[in-house]
Scaffold this motif. Sequence first.
Motif, PDB file in Angstrom:
ATOM      1  N   LEU A  18       0.832  -1.206   0.000  1.00 33.79           N
ATOM      2  CA  LEU A  18       0.000   0.000   0.000  1.00 33.79           C
ATOM      3  C   LEU A  18       0.866   1.256   0.000  1.00 33.79           C
ATOM      4  N   PHE A  19       1.913   1.243   0.811  1.00 32.49           N
ATOM      5  CA  PHE A  19       2.791   2.418   0.869  1.00 32.49           C
ATOM      6  C   PHE A  19       3.639   2.544  -0.398  1.00 32.49           C
ATOM      7  N   ASP A  20       4.157   1.427  -0.904  1.00 34.47           N
ATOM      8  CA  ASP A  20       4.960   1.476  -2.133  1.00 34.47           C
ATOM      9  C   ASP A  20       4.154   2.033  -3.298  1.00 34.47           C
ATOM     10  N   ALA A  21       2.881   1.673  -3.366  1.00 33.63           N
ATOM     11  CA  ALA A  21       2.030   2.139  -4.461  1.00 33.63           C
ATOM     12  C   ALA A  21       1.876   3.657  -4.446  1.00 33.63           C
ATOM     13  N   ALA A  22       1.992   4.274  -3.272  1.00 29.22           N
ATOM     14  CA  ALA A  22       1.906   5.737  -3.192  1.00 29.22           C
ATOM     15  C   ALA A  22       3.069   6.382  -3.941  1.00 29.22           C
ATOM     16  N   PHE A  23       4.209   5.716  -3.949  1.00 32.57           N
ATOM     17  CA  PHE A  23       5.381   6.226  -4.676  1.00 32.57           C
ATOM     18  C   PHE A  23       5.328   5.830  -6.151  1.00 32.57           C
ATOM     19  N   ASP A  24       4.842   4.606  -6.413  1.00 36.33           N
ATOM     20  CA  ASP A  24       4.847   4.068  -7.777  1.00 36.33           C
ATOM     21  C   ASP A  24       3.724   4.613  -8.636  1.00 36.33           C
ATOM     22  N   GLY A  25       2.585   4.886  -8.028  1.00 40.15           N
ATOM     23  CA  GLY A  25       1.428   5.366  -8.773  1.00 40.15           C
ATOM     24  C   GLY A  25       0.765   4.261  -9.588  1.00 40.15           C
ATOM     25  N   SER A  55       5.599   7.490  12.881  1.00 35.66           N
ATOM     26  CA  SER A  55       6.054   6.392  12.028  1.00 35.66           C
ATOM     27  C   SER A  55       5.487   6.543  10.621  1.00 35.66           C
ATOM     28  N   ARG A  56       6.283   6.107   9.682  1.00 39.08           N
ATOM     29  CA  ARG A  56       5.880   6.087   8.267  1.00 39.08           C
ATOM     30  C   ARG A  56       5.537   7.469   7.716  1.00 39.08           C
ATOM     31  N   ALA A  57       6.134   8.511   8.259  1.00 39.95           N
ATOM     32  CA  ALA A  57       5.838   9.872   7.794  1.00 39.95           C
ATOM     33  C   ALA A  57       6.117  10.013   6.298  1.00 39.95           C
ATOM     34  N   ARG A  58       7.229   9.472   5.839  1.00 36.61           N
ATOM     35  CA  ARG A  58       7.581   9.576   4.416  1.00 36.61           C
ATOM     36  C   ARG A  58       6.524   8.896   3.549  1.00 36.61           C
ATOM     37  N   GLU A  59       6.076   7.732   3.976  1.00 33.15           N
ATOM     38  CA  GLU A  59       5.080   6.975   3.214  1.00 33.15           C
ATOM     39  C   GLU A  59       3.718   7.675   3.234  1.00 33.15           C
ATOM     40  N   PHE A  60       3.319   8.144   4.417  1.00 36.44           N
ATOM     41  CA  PHE A  60       2.043   8.861   4.491  1.00 36.44           C
ATOM     42  C   PHE A  60       2.095  10.146   3.665  1.00 36.44           C
ATOM     43  N   ASP A  61       3.242  10.808   3.672  1.00 32.83           N
ATOM     44  CA  ASP A  61       3.398  12.011   2.864  1.00 32.83           C
ATOM     45  C   ASP A  61       3.154  11.690   1.383  1.00 32.83           C
ATOM     46  N   MET A 116       1.425   9.242   0.196  1.00 33.16           N
ATOM     47  CA  MET A 116       0.056   8.759   0.024  1.00 33.16           C
ATOM     48  C   MET A 116      -0.952   9.908  -0.056  1.00 33.16           C
ATOM     49  N   ARG A 117      -0.583  11.085   0.445  1.00 34.49           N
ATOM     50  CA  ARG A 117      -1.541  12.199   0.535  1.00 34.49           C
ATOM     51  C   ARG A 117      -2.207  12.534  -0.783  1.00 34.49           C
ATOM     52  N   ARG A 118      -1.481  12.463  -1.884  1.00 30.39           N
ATOM     53  CA  ARG A 118      -2.054  12.888  -3.168  1.00 30.39           C
ATOM     54  C   ARG A 118      -3.216  12.014  -3.631  1.00 30.39           C
ATOM     55  N   TYR A 119      -3.381  10.838  -3.016  1.00 33.68           N
ATOM     56  CA  TYR A 119      -4.470   9.934  -3.395  1.00 33.68           C
ATOM     57  C   TYR A 119      -5.653  10.007  -2.448  1.00 33.68           C
ATOM     58  N   LEU A 120      -5.515  10.762  -1.378  1.00 31.25           N
ATOM     59  CA  LEU A 120      -6.551  10.791  -0.341  1.00 31.25           C
ATOM     60  C   LEU A 120      -7.645  11.799  -0.654  1.00 31.25           C
ATOM     61  N   PRO A 121      -8.868  11.491  -0.233  1.00 26.62           N
ATOM     62  CA  PRO A 121      -9.928  12.510  -0.294  1.00 26.62           C
ATOM     63  C   PRO A 121      -9.516  13.708   0.559  1.00 26.62           C
ATOM     64  N   ASP A 122      -9.992  14.889   0.221  1.00 24.97           N
ATOM     65  CA  ASP A 122      -9.589  16.130   0.880  1.00 24.97           C
ATOM     66  C   ASP A 122      -9.664  16.066   2.404  1.00 24.97           C
ATOM     67  N   SER A 123     -10.779  15.584   2.939  1.00 24.96           N
ATOM     68  CA  SER A 123     -10.952  15.599   4.399  1.00 24.96           C
ATOM     69  C   SER A 123      -9.981  14.641   5.096  1.00 24.96           C
TER      70      SER A 123
END
Length: 184
Positions: free
Chosen positions: A97-104, A149-155, A157-164
């Motif tokens: 899930l986290f890798d996909a945030a980087f890979d798109g 924890s996982r700040a880099r990964e969550f960062d 992931m942000r572009r895929y999240l709903p606004d709220s």
Amino acid sequence: MSGLAEKIAFLESHGVAELAHSEANLLAHLRGVHDLLAQWGARQELCDAGLFHSVYGTEIFPTGAIPHELRPAVRELIGAEAETLAYLFGTVTRSALFDAAFDGPPFLLEDRSGGCVGVSAGQYADLAALTVANWLEQRPRFAESSKFSRAREFDAMRRYLPDSVRTALERAYGFAPLALAGNE
């Protein structure tokens, strides 16, 4: 789909309230994830997926309360979309899930058996939202040293999240608001 009380009764009938989870019990955690998603204005299907997100077990919490044989009963109770999201949340690895945030896209996620499952962009956004709600619900009970924890990964992931959901994550981690095309 059934009402919240019926969904909770189903979970209780499968011993979810007796399973320890993150210094609480699994039912309290599931309810907390559901409530965060509802507070963030998520649609009912995503809230229901949050209520059931780890009932089949996950990589980190392998103690599933509901056997896979009961997937049809869960699907009947919360609907196909919510049940599929809950099942996927339990099946795919957190690192995928986290890798996909980087890979798109295309979103190809490794599952716990070593296989690979493709998900749509919408499903990935929902799984990302579930991941954030799952983490932020538990976060107050964790040691201070692990709260970021996982700040880099969550960062990423942000572009895929709903606004709220993105806003809640940004507040929790102290990220500067993300400027997305169309949101500027």
